[in-house]
Design an enzyme around this catalytic site. Structure first.
Site, PDB file in Angstrom:
ATOM      1  CE  LYS A  20      -1.989  -1.354  30.566  1.00  0.00           C
ATOM      2  NZ  LYS A  20      -0.943  -0.751  29.699  1.00  0.00           N
ATOM      3  CG  ASN A  21      -0.013   2.029  32.105  1.00  0.00           C
ATOM      4  OD1 ASN A  21       0.243   0.919  31.616  1.00  0.00           O
ATOM      5  ND2 ASN A  21      -0.847   2.881  31.533  1.00  0.00           N
ATOM      6  NE  ARG A  90       5.009   1.920  20.830  1.00  0.00           N
ATOM      7  CZ  ARG A  90       5.801   2.796  21.364  1.00  0.00           C
ATOM      8  NH1 ARG A  90       5.923   2.860  22.661  1.00  0.00           N
ATOM      9  NH2 ARG A  90       6.484   3.626  20.612  1.00  0.00           N
ATOM     10  CB  CYS A 114       0.960  -0.078  18.519  1.00  0.00           C
ATOM     11  SG  CYS A 114       0.484   1.365  19.457  1.00  0.00           S
ATOM     12  NE  ARG A 119       2.172   4.089  22.220  1.00  0.00           N
ATOM     13  CZ  ARG A 119       1.784   3.229  23.144  1.00  0.00           C
ATOM     14  NH1 ARG A 119       1.188   2.117  22.800  1.00  0.00           N
ATOM     15  NH2 ARG A 119       2.010   3.472  24.407  1.00  0.00           N
ATOM     16  N   PRO A 120       6.639   7.098  18.349  1.00  0.00           N
ATOM     17  CG  PRO A 120       7.194   9.278  17.768  1.00  0.00           C
ATOM     18  CD  PRO A 120       6.026   8.352  17.917  1.00  0.00           C
ATOM     19  CG  ASP A 122      11.212  11.497  19.103  1.00  0.00           C
ATOM     20  OD1 ASP A 122      10.246  10.777  19.416  1.00  0.00           O
ATOM     21  OD2 ASP A 122      11.132  12.729  19.007  1.00  0.00           O
ATOM     22  CG  ASP A 306      -4.444   5.075  28.825  1.00  0.00           C
ATOM     23  OD1 ASP A 306      -4.165   5.108  27.619  1.00  0.00           O
ATOM     24  OD2 ASP A 306      -3.582   4.915  29.717  1.00  0.00           O
ATOM     25  NE  ARG A 398      -1.379  -4.975  25.769  1.00  0.00           N
ATOM     26  CZ  ARG A 398      -1.544  -3.695  25.438  1.00  0.00           C
ATOM     27  NH1 ARG A 398      -2.261  -3.371  24.396  1.00  0.00           N
ATOM     28  NH2 ARG A 398      -0.982  -2.745  26.137  1.00  0.00           N
TER      29      ARG A 398
HETATM   30  N1  EPU Z   1       6.015  10.418  21.959  1.00  0.00           N
HETATM   31  C1  EPU Z   1       6.934  10.860  21.034  1.00  0.00           C
HETATM   32  N2  EPU Z   1       8.248  10.539  21.222  1.00  0.00           N
HETATM   33  C2  EPU Z   1       8.661   9.797  22.293  1.00  0.00           C
HETATM   34  C3  EPU Z   1       7.721   9.354  23.241  1.00  0.00           C
HETATM   35  C4  EPU Z   1       6.396   9.676  23.048  1.00  0.00           C
HETATM   36  O1  EPU Z   1       6.584  11.534  20.079  1.00  0.00           O
HETATM   37  O2  EPU Z   1       9.868   9.546  22.403  1.00  0.00           O
HETATM   38  C5  EPU Z   1       4.588  10.723  21.751  1.00  0.00           C
HETATM   39  C6  EPU Z   1       3.794   9.439  21.515  1.00  0.00           C
HETATM   40  O3  EPU Z   1       3.840   9.047  20.177  1.00  0.00           O
HETATM   41  C7  EPU Z   1       2.415   9.836  21.964  1.00  0.00           C
HETATM   42  C8  EPU Z   1       2.700  10.816  23.109  1.00  0.00           C
HETATM   43  O4  EPU Z   1       4.040  11.249  22.938  1.00  0.00           O
HETATM   44  O5  EPU Z   1       1.750  10.500  20.943  1.00  0.00           O
HETATM   45  C9  EPU Z   1       2.528  10.235  24.505  1.00  0.00           C
HETATM   46  O6  EPU Z   1       3.369   9.116  24.685  1.00  0.00           O
HETATM   47  P1  EPU Z   1       3.960   8.676  26.092  1.00  0.00           P
HETATM   48  O7  EPU Z   1       5.401   8.395  25.912  1.00  0.00           O
HETATM   49  O8  EPU Z   1       3.534   9.643  27.134  1.00  0.00           O
HETATM   50  O9  EPU Z   1       3.177   7.327  26.324  1.00  0.00           O
HETATM   51  P2  EPU Z   1       3.774   5.895  26.636  1.00  0.00           P
HETATM   52  O10 EPU Z   1       4.802   5.983  27.694  1.00  0.00           O
HETATM   53  O11 EPU Z   1       4.101   5.230  25.361  1.00  0.00           O
HETATM   54  C10 EPU Z   1       2.034   5.471  28.557  1.00  0.00           C
HETATM   55  C11 EPU Z   1       1.050   4.408  28.893  1.00  0.00           C
HETATM   56  C12 EPU Z   1      -0.113   4.470  27.908  1.00  0.00           C
HETATM   57  C13 EPU Z   1      -0.747   5.863  28.019  1.00  0.00           C
HETATM   58  C14 EPU Z   1       0.307   6.943  27.766  1.00  0.00           C
HETATM   59  C15 EPU Z   1      -0.211   8.358  27.950  1.00  0.00           C
HETATM   60  C16 EPU Z   1       2.383   2.678  29.869  1.00  0.00           C
HETATM   61  C17 EPU Z   1       2.924   1.308  29.778  1.00  0.00           C
HETATM   62  N3  EPU Z   1       1.675   3.106  28.829  1.00  0.00           N
HETATM   63  O12 EPU Z   1       2.482   5.187  27.225  1.00  0.00           O
HETATM   64  O13 EPU Z   1      -1.054   3.500  28.318  1.00  0.00           O
HETATM   65  O14 EPU Z   1      -1.793   5.981  27.083  1.00  0.00           O
HETATM   66  O15 EPU Z   1       1.421   6.759  28.662  1.00  0.00           O
HETATM   67  O16 EPU Z   1      -0.746   8.520  29.222  1.00  0.00           O
HETATM   68  O17 EPU Z   1       2.555   3.353  30.876  1.00  0.00           O
HETATM   69  C18 EPU Z   1      -2.739   1.884  28.019  1.00  0.00           C
HETATM   70  O18 EPU Z   1      -2.592   1.593  29.220  1.00  0.00           O
HETATM   71  O19 EPU Z   1      -3.686   1.435  27.319  1.00  0.00           O
HETATM   72  C19 EPU Z   1      -1.777   2.779  27.394  1.00  0.00           C
HETATM   73  C20 EPU Z   1      -1.663   2.899  26.068  1.00  0.00           C
END
Ligand code: EPU
Length: 418
Positions: A20-21, A90, A114, A119-120, A122, A306, A398
């Protein structure tokens, strides 16, 4: 809801779905070249349905046949992602980098928080701003615009998966070289690099701490003839944990051993017997499993966040006390209270869960509030005495393709009721 009668020992072989990811950013990437891209092993799950709808709305011509997707982005002419679809998923924020690359502008709705935390974004915005993107916000939307996307030297404060992907996507059609430091090293990032390079992009370093993207022109990009998405390491881990909780014996095909190694290491430590060869993993349990003194979630190659919820379900049934620390997301323990309804002994203190193994879980009415929490509840139900009703099927669908068919094929008693 899913209705599950616990107590069956899982046995048999199943094939793991495509990731998926990986699929989500790769589908976003198919906007960049304005050509026809053929992608295989895209899982049939709700998040991909939403991404398909968004791409169609933007003007892409899409043919979907089972797990094959052909995305022709030649007619994509719109850079506004509709709010109702963005809200459904998201991770559609990853379209921003691709739309900025192709059109120099994008309008997306603010993804907001969520169930698993605030999940910011920034880090996405800061990185893109360094590349010359200007942002304004209003009425819940983010308007991103640039006259000229240019390469930059970007250091991420945290190795965010989404920020790494968005900046890589923007870098492909930027002028000059983009260097991204302290990036996420997840296998899905490597998959995205491989897909983009097949298109003619010039990206190096995915899987290490630093990624270098040499910008090119859209005319340098070609169609991607045939690309296969990597196997889903989290789906693989979920089935392995499901087998472990039932003292089962399963074989998974279509897995990359190295990608699941962080999960296998912990399952081995608990006493699971595991063999890996030629993209097949065998797991069986021949003795009582042991608790874990310490399990911390971390960015790859650490233990994946995850898999935290599924492991919590398993640890709930293992003698002894386990300590589980969630370091990636702020609020990812909501499944604990549902597991407690099934008799689990879990206490939460900040980002630490203390799990005391119980002799047995019992069937109950529980609700999945997010995807991986849903997987955890199904896993707990497989081992529980009696019947469990798991509400929140929409969250589970999902991310898991045919989960009830797969578990049924392994001998579980699970049915979906509307
Ligand atoms: N974060 C920030 N600022 C940002 C981006 C992230 O503070 O600009 C924080 C987030 O709030 C979180 C941490 O950094 O606490 C990790 O976030 P990351 O950006 O790495 O995660 P993501 O890209 O939102 C993807 C996967 C998630 C998986 C995470 C971590 C996808 C579509 N989603 O999310 O998958 O948990 O990486 O490995 O690739 C799932 O599949 O159930 C899922 C939630």
């Amino acid at each position: 809801m899913y209705i599950i009668r616990g107590g069956e020992t899982l046995y048999g072989k199943i094939r793991v779905q495509g990731s998926k990811n990986s699929s989500l950013p790769i589908l976003a990437a198919s906007i960049l070249n304005g050509r026809k891209n053929t992608i295989r092993d895209v899982p049939k799950i709700k998040d991909i349905d939403v991404m398909t709808e968004i791409l169609s709305y933007l003007g892409a011509d899409i043919v979907r046949d089972n797990n094959l997707m052909v995305v022709d982005s030649g007619n994509v002419n719109c850079s506004d992602v509709p709010e109702h679809l963005m809200r459904e998923m998201r991770s559609s924020i990853v379209l921003m980098g691709a739309l900025l690359g192709r059109f120099g502008k994008a309008k997306v709705s603010y993804p907001g928080g969520c169930e698993i935390g605030p999940r910011p974004i920034d880090l996405h915005l800061k990185g893109l701003a360094q590349m010359g993107v200007e942002f304004s916000e209003g009425h819940g939307f983010i308007y991103a615009k640039t006259d000229k996307l240019r390469g930059a030297d970007i250091h991420l404060d945290f190795p965010s998966v989404g920020a790494t992907e968005n900046i890589m996507l923007a870098g492909v059609l930027a002028q000059g070289t983009t260097i991204i430091r302290n990036v996420a090293k997840e296998p899905e990032i490597v998959d995205l690099q491989n897909f983009l390079n097949r298109m003619g992009a010039k990206i190096k370093g995915a899987g290490t701490d630093t990624i270098k993207v040499e910008g090119c022109k859209i005319d340098d990009l070609k169609q991607v003839e045939d690309y296969t998405i990597i196997p889903d390491r989290i789906a693989a881990g979920t089935y392995l944990v499901a087998a472990a909780i039932t003292n089962g014996h399963i074989w998974l095909t279509n897995v990359i051993g190295e990608h699941v190694e962080p999960i296998l290491a912990k399952l081995r430590e608990m006493g699971c017997m595991i063999n890996c060869s030629n993209n097949v993993i065998e797991l069986y349990v021949d003795k009582p499993l042991k608790s874990l003194d310490s399990l911390r979630t971390l960015p790859y190659p650490g233990f994946p966040t995850d898999m935290q919820a599924p492991m919590m379900a398993l640890l709930s049934t293992v003698e002894g006390t386990s300590i589980l620390v969630e370091t990636v997301f702020e609020n990812r323990f909501k499944h604990a209270q549902e597991l407690r309804r099934m008799g689990a002994n879990i206490s939460i203190n900040g980002n630490t869960a203390i799990i005391k193994g119980v002799d047995k879980l019992t069937g109950a009415m529980v609700e999945a509030k997010d995807l991986r929490a849903g997987a955890a509840l199904i896993i707990a139900a497989l081992a529980a005495e009696g019947e469990t009703h798991v509400e929140g099927v929409c969250h589970i669908e999902r991310g898991y393709e045919n989960i009830e068919d797969n578990l049924t094929a392994l001998g579980a008693e699970i049915v979906k009721k509307y």
